[in-house]
Design a protein around this motif. Structure first.
Motif, PDB file in Angstrom:
ATOM      1  N   HIS A   1       0.813  -1.203   0.000  1.00 13.85           N
ATOM      2  CA  HIS A   1       0.000   0.000   0.000  1.00 13.85           C
ATOM      3  C   HIS A   1       0.860   1.272   0.000  1.00 13.85           C
ATOM      4  O   HIS A   1       1.667   1.460  -0.896  1.00 13.85           O
TER       5      HIS A   1
ATOM      6  N   TYR B   1      -4.729   9.238  -5.616  1.00 13.23           N
ATOM      7  CA  TYR B   1      -4.976   8.433  -4.420  1.00 13.23           C
ATOM      8  C   TYR B   1      -6.352   8.838  -3.902  1.00 13.23           C
ATOM      9  O   TYR B   1      -6.512   9.938  -3.363  1.00 13.23           O
TER      10      TYR B   1
ATOM     11  N   ALA C   1      -9.932   7.630  -1.781  1.00 10.40           N
ATOM     12  CA  ALA C   1     -10.745   6.727  -0.974  1.00 10.40           C
ATOM     13  C   ALA C   1     -12.168   7.260  -0.997  1.00 10.40           C
ATOM     14  O   ALA C   1     -12.561   8.081  -0.162  1.00 10.40           O
ATOM     15  N   ASP C   2     -12.950   6.806  -1.983  1.00  7.12           N
ATOM     16  CA  ASP C   2     -14.284   7.367  -2.200  1.00  7.12           C
ATOM     17  C   ASP C   2     -15.366   6.297  -2.244  1.00  7.12           C
ATOM     18  O   ASP C   2     -16.440   6.515  -2.789  1.00  7.12           O
TER      19      ASP C   2
ATOM     20  N   LYS D   1     -14.156  -2.251  -0.483  1.00  7.97           N
ATOM     21  CA  LYS D   1     -13.618  -0.895  -0.490  1.00  7.97           C
ATOM     22  C   LYS D   1     -12.111  -0.951  -0.691  1.00  7.97           C
ATOM     23  O   LYS D   1     -11.440  -1.848  -0.173  1.00  7.97           O
TER      24      LYS D   1
ATOM     25  N   GLU E   1      -8.681   2.005  -1.440  1.00 12.33           N
ATOM     26  CA  GLU E   1      -8.210   3.329  -1.839  1.00 12.33           C
ATOM     27  C   GLU E   1      -7.651   3.197  -3.247  1.00 12.33           C
ATOM     28  O   GLU E   1      -6.734   2.417  -3.477  1.00 12.33           O
TER      29      GLU E   1
ATOM     30  N   TYR F   1      -5.577   3.664  -6.319  1.00 11.29           N
ATOM     31  CA  TYR F   1      -4.281   4.178  -6.743  1.00 11.29           C
ATOM     32  C   TYR F   1      -4.269   4.155  -8.275  1.00 11.29           C
ATOM     33  O   TYR F   1      -4.156   3.100  -8.893  1.00 11.29           O
TER      34      TYR F   1
ATOM     35  N   HIS G   1      -5.147  -0.265   2.826  1.00 10.83           N
ATOM     36  CA  HIS G   1      -5.456   1.009   3.477  1.00 10.83           C
ATOM     37  C   HIS G   1      -5.728   0.776   4.963  1.00 10.83           C
ATOM     38  O   HIS G   1      -6.351  -0.224   5.344  1.00 10.83           O
TER      39      HIS G   1
END
Length: 248
Positions: free
Chosen positions: A121, A142, A144-145, A171, A173, A175, A223
């Motif tokens: 990560h 980057y 995280a949505d 989920k 993040e 990249y 993450h």
């Protein structure tokens, strides 16, 4: 009789077994267990979760050791580092605190073929990983949505993929490619991100290099607020990666 007893002790199978043990050290910077967003997920920090997942290796003679930036010698004394076969590294907020002299030692040991290195990560910006890659090691973005991902076994015959099938992470993040690293020798694990709006894009998830005489593996997920390191598929990947990266 004293000499005979001493010889018998030296030839003890238990002593041979102890001497033959291989060692994997799981290092983290110690932020996850104080970060409000991750304390409930990793109360004993991420290195504890990764180390727990490596316990199956103990049956084949491996010793699993945890280390942290907060420990003396930043967790890696000369004695420990020089007896380490594989070093796993997770860092995020404290990359700059890692001493350059420690990075020098890690780089030298990996390139000499005495130790494998596994980064995961946000370790892509860790000093040891950047030193080994020799590039910026940055991703396009980057995010995280609420993005999810499917991890795809691209090279089923690769040792890192042994016993692993395609699986999904609810989920991740994201990249975004491109990833500014040298062209990997193999990408055993690929992936497809699915954004909250349904749009998809590819992203590499597991990449391998040989740097001079040493092996390096990078794994994208992990993450600090997601439970990736508890998932059985990811634990299997790490068990496999340790054995692949270890000096032969």
């Amino acid at each position: 009789m004293g000499a005979t007893a001493a010889t018998a002790m030296l030839l003890s199978p238990d002593l041979f077994a102890a001497a033959a043990k291989r060692k994997v050290v799981v290092w983290s910077e110690g932020t996850a267990n104080v970060d409000p967003g991750s304390k409930n997920v990793y109360p004993n920090d991420i290195n504890s979760a990764i180390a727990e997942g490596l316990e199956p290796l103990e049956a084949s003679g491996w010793q699993v050791v945890k280390a942290s930036l907060n420990d003396p010698d930043q967790g890696l004394s000369d004695g420990l580092l020089n007896s380490t076969d594989v070093l796993i590294w997770w860092g995020h907020k404290k990359h700059g605190e890692v001493r350059d002299e420690l990075v020098d030692k890690i780089e030298k040991r990996v390139k000499a073929g005495n130790m494998g290195f596994i980064g995961t990560h946000s370790c892509h910006f860790a000093k040891p990983f950047k030193r080994l890659m020799g590039t910026a090691c940055s991703w396009r973005e980057y995010v995280a949505d609420g993005t999810s991902a499917e991890l795809i076994v691209k090279e089923p015959d690769h040792p890192i993929c042994k016993g692993v099938k395609n699986f999904k992470l609810p989920k991740i993040e994201r990249y975004g490619e491109p990833f500014k690293v040298p062209t990997p020798e193999s990408v055993p694990l690929d992936g497809i991100y699915t954004r909250p709006d349904g749009k998809t894009e590819p992203g590499r998830m597991g990449l391998c290099w040989t740097i001079e005489k040493g092996r390096v593996f990078y794994f994208t997920p992990g993450h600090e607020t997601y439970d990736d390191y508890y998932r059985p598929e990811i634990r299997q990947i790490f068990v496999n990666a340790v054995q692949w990266a270890a000096p032969k």
